[in-house]
Design a protein around this motif. Structure first.
Motif, short mmCIF file in Angstrom:
data_model
loop_
_atom_site.label_atom_id
_atom_site.label_comp_id
_atom_site.label_asym_id
_atom_site.label_seq_id
_atom_site.Cartn_x
_atom_site.Cartn_y
_atom_site.Cartn_z
N SER A 1 78.18 39.91 48.16
CA SER A 1 77.49 38.93 49.01
C SER A 1 76.61 39.64 50.03
O SER A 1 75.48 39.21 50.30
CB SER A 1 78.52 38.05 49.71
OG SER A 1 77.88 37.15 50.60
N ARG A 2 77.17 40.76 50.59
CA ARG A 2 76.37 41.52 51.57
C ARG A 2 75.13 42.10 50.92
O ARG A 2 74.02 42.02 51.47
CB ARG A 2 77.23 42.65 52.14
CG ARG A 2 76.51 43.51 53.19
CD ARG A 2 77.16 44.87 53.31
NE ARG A 2 77.07 45.61 52.05
CZ ARG A 2 77.68 46.77 51.83
NH1 ARG A 2 78.45 47.29 52.76
NH2 ARG A 2 77.54 47.38 50.67
N ASP A 3 75.31 42.67 49.70
CA ASP A 3 74.16 43.24 49.00
C ASP A 3 73.13 42.16 48.68
O ASP A 3 71.92 42.38 48.82
CB ASP A 3 74.62 43.92 47.70
CG ASP A 3 75.49 45.15 47.97
OD1 ASP A 3 75.42 45.67 49.11
OD2 ASP A 3 76.22 45.57 47.06
N ALA A 4 73.67 40.97 48.26
CA ALA A 4 72.75 39.86 47.97
C ALA A 4 72.02 39.42 49.24
O ALA A 4 70.82 39.13 49.22
CB ALA A 4 73.52 38.68 47.37
N THR A 5 72.79 39.39 50.36
CA THR A 5 72.17 39.00 51.64
C THR A 5 71.13 40.02 52.07
O THR A 5 70.04 39.66 52.54
CB THR A 5 73.26 38.88 52.73
OG1 THR A 5 74.23 37.91 52.32
CG2 THR A 5 72.63 38.45 54.05
N ILE A 6 71.47 41.31 51.89
CA ILE A 6 70.51 42.37 52.24
C ILE A 6 69.27 42.26 51.36
O ILE A 6 68.13 42.35 51.84
CB ILE A 6 71.17 43.75 52.09
CG1 ILE A 6 72.25 43.94 53.16
CG2 ILE A 6 70.12 44.86 52.21
CD1 ILE A 6 73.05 45.22 53.01
N ALA A 7 69.51 42.06 50.04
CA ALA A 7 68.38 41.93 49.12
C ALA A 7 67.53 40.72 49.48
O ALA A 7 66.29 40.78 49.48
CB ALA A 7 68.88 41.82 47.68
N ASP A 8 68.23 39.60 49.81
CA ASP A 8 67.51 38.40 50.21
C ASP A 8 66.74 38.63 51.50
O ASP A 8 65.59 38.19 51.65
CB ASP A 8 68.49 37.24 50.37
CG ASP A 8 67.78 35.93 50.70
OD1 ASP A 8 67.05 35.43 49.84
OD2 ASP A 8 67.97 35.42 51.83
N GLN B 1 65.67 41.55 52.60
CA GLN B 1 64.54 42.42 52.29
C GLN B 1 63.42 41.63 51.63
O GLN B 1 62.24 41.84 51.93
CB GLN B 1 65.00 43.55 51.38
CG GLN B 1 65.93 44.55 52.07
CD GLN B 1 66.46 45.60 51.11
OE1 GLN B 1 66.35 45.45 49.89
NE2 GLN B 1 67.04 46.66 51.65
N GLN B 2 63.82 40.73 50.71
CA GLN B 2 62.81 39.90 50.04
C GLN B 2 62.10 39.01 51.05
O GLN B 2 60.87 38.86 51.01
CB GLN B 2 63.46 39.05 48.95
CG GLN B 2 62.46 38.22 48.14
CD GLN B 2 63.15 37.43 47.05
OE1 GLN B 2 64.37 37.43 46.94
NE2 GLN B 2 62.37 36.74 46.24
N ARG B 3 62.91 38.41 51.97
CA ARG B 3 62.30 37.56 52.99
C ARG B 3 61.39 38.37 53.91
O ARG B 3 60.33 37.91 54.33
CB ARG B 3 63.38 36.85 53.79
CG ARG B 3 64.13 35.78 53.01
CD ARG B 3 65.21 35.11 53.85
NE ARG B 3 65.96 34.15 53.08
CZ ARG B 3 65.60 32.89 52.89
NH1 ARG B 3 64.46 32.46 53.44
NH2 ARG B 3 66.33 32.06 52.19
N ALA B 4 61.85 39.60 54.24
CA ALA B 4 61.02 40.46 55.08
C ALA B 4 59.71 40.80 54.37
O ALA B 4 58.63 40.80 54.99
CB ALA B 4 61.79 41.73 55.43
N GLN B 5 59.82 41.08 53.06
CA GLN B 5 58.62 41.37 52.28
C GLN B 5 57.71 40.15 52.23
O GLN B 5 56.48 40.27 52.38
CB GLN B 5 59.01 41.79 50.87
CG GLN B 5 57.82 42.23 50.01
CD GLN B 5 58.27 42.70 48.64
OE1 GLN B 5 59.45 42.64 48.31
NE2 GLN B 5 57.33 43.17 47.84
N GLN B 6 58.33 38.97 52.03
CA GLN B 6 57.54 37.74 52.02
C GLN B 6 56.89 37.51 53.38
O GLN B 6 55.73 37.09 53.46
CB GLN B 6 58.43 36.56 51.65
CG GLN B 6 58.90 36.56 50.20
CD GLN B 6 59.84 35.42 49.89
OE1 GLN B 6 60.29 34.71 50.80
NE2 GLN B 6 60.15 35.21 48.62
#
Length: 238
Positions: A113-120, A122-127
């Motif tokens: 969940s943490r990795d998914a949250t981090i990935a999300d 990062q994706q949101r930061a990229q967006q």
């Protein structure tokens, strides 16, 4: 129950069976235990067998000065107590292992969940970065379009002023042309009236002259006729 725990438990059970079969505790070997249980590593069997022999030695030492019947009863109680303790320990260990497995599973789920949250994130930061770049581009385009729009509005305003000026000049020229035309028309009408008056005057004079000439000619004709009649009468008398 894990494989190692089961091997340790069965090692103790096999040792007790061998003792019940007239084997002395110190004579029991790893190979004999393995021949009975047919599982586990010899290292695990050896470690557990040593613990069992140490416990058995302590029990035998405690019962050395006791009557045989009492010593046997004590050994039986000790075996039961050890087995009960091992059973309790096994149950507790299994419960702890299950809890540990659950904790590890929860940890893995939390990590996932943490990795998914981090990935999300990062994706949101990229967006967000992409949106920021798009916003900056739109702002730049807006500034450029605003400048172009202002320039176009300035040109439109200048054209409107030029059109208004042309309309004013056109109206002035039209008014001047109308005034000039009216003036020319008035002058022409005046000249025409003047010429008509002169023509009428000349026509009247010419008419009078013509009438006078006609009267004079008619009188001459009458006089000629009268002279001819006198001549004819004179000839007739002669």
């Amino acid at each position: 129950m894990s494989r190692v725990s089961d091997t340790r438990q069965r090692t103790r059970e096999a040792a007790a069976q061998l003792v019940a079969g007239a084997k002395r505790p110190h004579e029991i070997t790893v190979d004999q235990i393995y021949a009975v249980i047919q599982q586990g590593s010899r290292t695990t069997i050896n470690d557990e067998l040593k613990l069992w022999k140490d416990e058995r030695t302590k029990v035998d030492a405690l019962g050395a000065d006791l009557p045989p019947a009492v010593a046997d009863a004590m050994r039986s109680l000790w075996v039961v107590a050890v087995e009960q303790g091992e059973l309790t320990f096994t149950e507790q260990r299994e419960a702890m292992e299950a809890e540990l497995s659950s904790i590890q599973r929860e940890r893995d789920e939390a990590r996932a969940s943490r990795d998914a949250t981090i990935a999300d994130g990062q994706q949101r930061a990229q967006q967000a970065t992409q949106l920021g770049e798009q916003l900056a581009d739109l702002q730049q385009r807006l500034v450029s379009e605003s400048a172009t729009k202002n320039d176009a509005l300035g040109q439109v305003h200048a054209l409107q002023q030029e059109i208004a000026s042309l309309r004013t000049e056109s109206m002035r020229q039209q008014e001047a042309a109308v005034a000039a035309q009216e003036k020319q028309s008035t002058e022409f009408q005046a000249r025409l009236a003047e010429r008509d008056l002169a023509f009428q005057t000349e026509l009247g004079t010419a008419t009078q002259r013509l009438e006078a000439a006609q009267d004079h000619m008619l009188r001459q004709i009458d006089e000629a006729r009268e002279g001819q009649r006198h001549a004819e009468r004179a000839l007739a008398k002669a």
